[in-house]
Structures are given as structure tokens and as C-alpha cells.
Design an enzyme around this catalytic site. Structure first.
Site: not given
Ligand SMILES: Cc1ncc(COP(=O)(O)O)c(C=O)c1O
Length: 387
Positions: A115, A180, A183, A206, A346
Site C-alpha cells: 500500500h 503493516d 488488513q 478496518k 493505493c
Molecule cells: C495494507 C494497508 N496498509 C496501510 C493502509 C493504510 O491505512 P490507514 O489509511 O488507516 O492509515 C491500508 C488502508 O487501506 C492498507 O490496506
């Protein structure tokens, strides 16, 4: 016993006459009444500051935040002082990227499917060498990366990485590991001691929790060596006009007034999820994924991104066809009351590298039903007549 009909009663939006078929859970999940109530309780009954005001209301908030930190720590097998409250996953990763002392010519290794939140904070640092994992051990040996930053579960296609094994290997070659878990957090039991990762970040929104609240876990000894990249109220025990004394971790990383209602709501979300149980969550998601995957594979020209076997994608089904724009498919589904996402989620870097324009992503959660999955299938069959 897992009872989806009973569970759905907890989600106000699912009980409206115009309730959506909500298949955009990888973006944000819905929130149960229990989380909304816990957040409102803060604003209605003790809307004060934690950790600074000694009056009765302040004391209540301080206690609530301490309890919430313990709930979060237990949730991932960490110590309380290793839990830093952030705004979201993005902020947690930026904190690490800006605080571990990356120097010019240091190498950061990531997968090719990160992401933007786990890519841009690294590549934006001038002079840093960023490499995509191809032959992991060979790269660890030859590049000696400072840090390996990996998704746990991909928001693009639902794939899960073997982060425990990858962490072990990375540590063998002296690299730090950041996971990270944006998800993963709402879908699988995670234990940071078992994974042995150095950092792990996730977001409340999430996993049934409020938006605007997230968590960064860091091993205590590492956090103690890191310089906070944001400073201000709540981070120091004292200051003069040209000097300040930092508080211990985690306070030194939590600058400014915190999102108390969000923190309290997040703890409530964790309690709710744990009551449902991760085995039931996983089995239910897989059953829905199977229904959708099987039907999509029967539609000519539809390509599913990622592993073709639904059991390797958990709650996510991402697909595209060259015959109809992904955005059009999303809008047609929306007309039928089904909320999915279209675009590049993203993960632009992966779409650009693979020369795929965009895709549609259906992402399910434990409150979705088989009837909803069947409705999605029948709408997709109708839409496929257009191509
Ligand atoms: C794999 C992953 N990493 C990071 C993020 C970023 O999350 P946030 O926007 O809550 O910071 C997301 C959000 O869709 C994600 O799916």
C-alpha cells in the site's frame, strides 16, 4: 455459536430499510452499536483529558485510556508500554521511517505489493535505496537492509505473507522488520512475540473501530532508542527555553491531546471481535469468498488478481475485465445496492508495474451473508451480459 443474523442486529446501518450490501470492508468496516456507545459515553460522561488533569473526570479518562492500552496490548501479545496510539497505520509507519535513524545509502526492502502507506514513507527519504523483494535471502545477504517492511495481508488481493518466517530470516541478516497489519488486524489472531517483528502497525477503522485511531507496536528497547518525530504536549517531563526531558515510552511518542473517544472505541472493537472469535470470522469469510470466486471464474474475460484459490485470499476478491471499465462495474453494483471499490486501492505501483489499468474489489466481513454473496453473483451475471 456463530449466528450472522444475530450479529447483524448490532450494526445500526444493517438494520435500516435501505441497508447496503457492504462489500467494501477492506477500506473500512462497519461499526457495531457497542463501539458507537463506548465512544459516545466518553463525550457524554467524562469528556476530559487523560494523564494531566487530576480532577475526577480527568482521573476517569486516565483510567479508561490505561485500560484500553492494556486491551490493545493483550490483543497482540505486547506489553502496555510498547503500544503507541497513532491516527492510523499510515502515521505508525511514518513514525518508524522518520525515527529509526535511516541514513543515506541505507537499504529498505519491501514487497512489490505494498500500500502507498508502506511505500511512500520509505521512498520519500532522499538517498535511501529501496528494493523490491525478489530473492529474499539473497537480497538480505547482499544488500544488508536496515529494515524490511511488509504487509501481513494484502489489500490488493488478500494474500497473506509468511511474516514470521520472513522475520526470522531478516533477523539472521541483521535487518529490522516492520509489519503493516492494516488488513490483518480484523481478520486473524496476531501475536507480536510469536512473529518476533520489531514494529507492527494497524488502524481501528478496518477492525470495527473508529476512524482516526491506530496503533504502532514497537519492541520496547527499540522504541527507547528512537527519536520521536513529533514533539509537544504530553511528551516531556520538563522543559526550559532550550532543553527538554523526554518522558518514557510510549508517552514520548504521543504528542498533543489524544483521540480519547477513539482509543476507548478501539478497545471496545477488540473486545467485540474477540467475542466473535477469529476462527469463525475466517471460516465465514472463506465461505462467502468461495461463492463469489466460483461464480466470477465462470464469467469469460474476468481475471481474478492474486491467488486463484479463494482460501488463499481470505476476505478479498479483486477482479477486472478488459471489456468493461472497473468504475462502471462499481457504479452498476452500487445501483443494485452493493458497495464495492474500484480503482487501484493505493497500490498504484503494482498496477503500473503490471500494466493493469484498475480493478474491482469486493471485500467481505463476518456480518455479510450468503444471500448477499448470491445477490452479488446474480448482479455480476447481469452486468457480464454487457461484455
Ligand atoms: C495494507 C494497508 N496498509 C496501510 C493502509 C493504510 O491505512 P490507514 O489509511 O488507516 O492509515 C491500508 C488502508 O487501506 C492498507 O490496506
Amino acid at each position: 455459536m456463530f449466528d450472522v443474523k444475530k450479529i447483524r442486529k448490532d450494526f445500526p446501518i444493517l438494520n435500516r430499510a435501505d441497508a447496503p450490501i457492504y462489500f467494501d470492508n477492506a477500506c473500512s468496516t462497519l461499526r457495531p452499536r457497542q463501539v458507537i456507545d463506548a465512544m459516545n459515553e466518553y463525550y457524554e460522561n467524562y469528556p476530559a483529558c487523560a494523564g494531566r488533569s487530576g480532577h475526577r473526570l480527568g482521573e476517569i479518562v486516565t483510567k479508561k485510556i490505561d485500560e484500553a492500552r492494556a486491551v490493545v496490548a493483550d490483543f497482540i501479545g505486547a506489553k502496555k508500554e510498547e503500544i503507541i496510539f497513532t491516527r492510523n497505520t499510515t502515521e505508525g509507519i511514518n513514525l518508524v521511517a522518520n525515527s529509526i535513524g535511516l541514513k543515506e545509502d541505507d537499504t529498505v526492502l519491501t514487497s512489490g505489493k505494498e500500500h502507498n502507506s508502506n511505500l511512500l514513507p520509505w521512498i520519500a527519504k532522499g538517498g535511501i535505496r529501496h528494493e523490491i523483494i525478489s530473492d529474499f535471502e539473497k537480497q538480505l545477504k547482499s544488500l544488508q537492509p536496515k529494515i524490511v517492511a511488509l504487509f501481513y495481508k494484502s489489500n490488493l488481493d488478500g494474500e497473506t505473507l509468511p511474516v514470521k518466517e520472513m522475520t526470522k530470516l531478516a533477523h539472521k541478516y541483521g535487518a529490522l522488520v516492520l509489519v503493516d497489519a492494516a488488513q490483518a488486524a480484523g481478520h486473524k489472531k496476531m501475536n507480536v512475540r510469536d512473529l518476533d517483528c520489531d514494529f507492527l502497525a494497524f488502524s481501528g477503522h478496518k477492525m470495527l473501530g473508529p476512524s482516526g485511531i491506530g496503533v504502532l507496536y514497537g519492541k520496547k528497547k527499540l522504541l527507547e532508542q528512537m527519536a520521536p518525530f513529533m514533539l509537544g504536549g504530553g511528551t516531556v517531563s520538563s522543559s526550559t527555553y532550550d532543553y527538554f526531558q523526554l518522558l518514557a515510552v510510549p508517552e514520548r511518542f504521543e504528542a498533543g491531546l489524544q483521540n480519547y473517544s477513539g482509543i476507548i472505541g478501539l478497545a471496545e472493537a477488540i473486545k467485540y471481535m474477540e467475542k466473535i472469535g477469529f476462527d469463525d470470522i475466517k471460516n465465514h469469510e472463506l465461505a462467502l469468498n468461495r461463492i463469489i470466486t466460483q461464480a466470477l471464474l465462470e464469467i469469460p474475460s474476468i481475471e481474478i488478481i492474486g491467488p486463484q484459490d479463494s482460501s488463499d485470499r481470505g476476505s478479498i476478491i479483486t477482479f477486472y475485465t478488459k471489456k468493461l471499465d472497473s468504475h462502471q462495474i462499481m457504479l452498476l453494483l452500487d445501483k443494485a445496492g452493493i458497495a464495492v471499490r474500484s480503482g487501484q486501492f493505493c497500490v498504484h505501483s503494482w498496477f503500473n508495474a503490471n500494466k493493469i489499468k484498475d480493478a474491482v474489489r469486493a471485500s467481505v466481513y463476518f456480518y455479510n451473508t450468503e444471500e448477499e454473496a448470491e445477490k452479488f453473483v446474480s448482479e455480476m451475471k447481469k452486468i457480464s451480459k454487457l461484455f
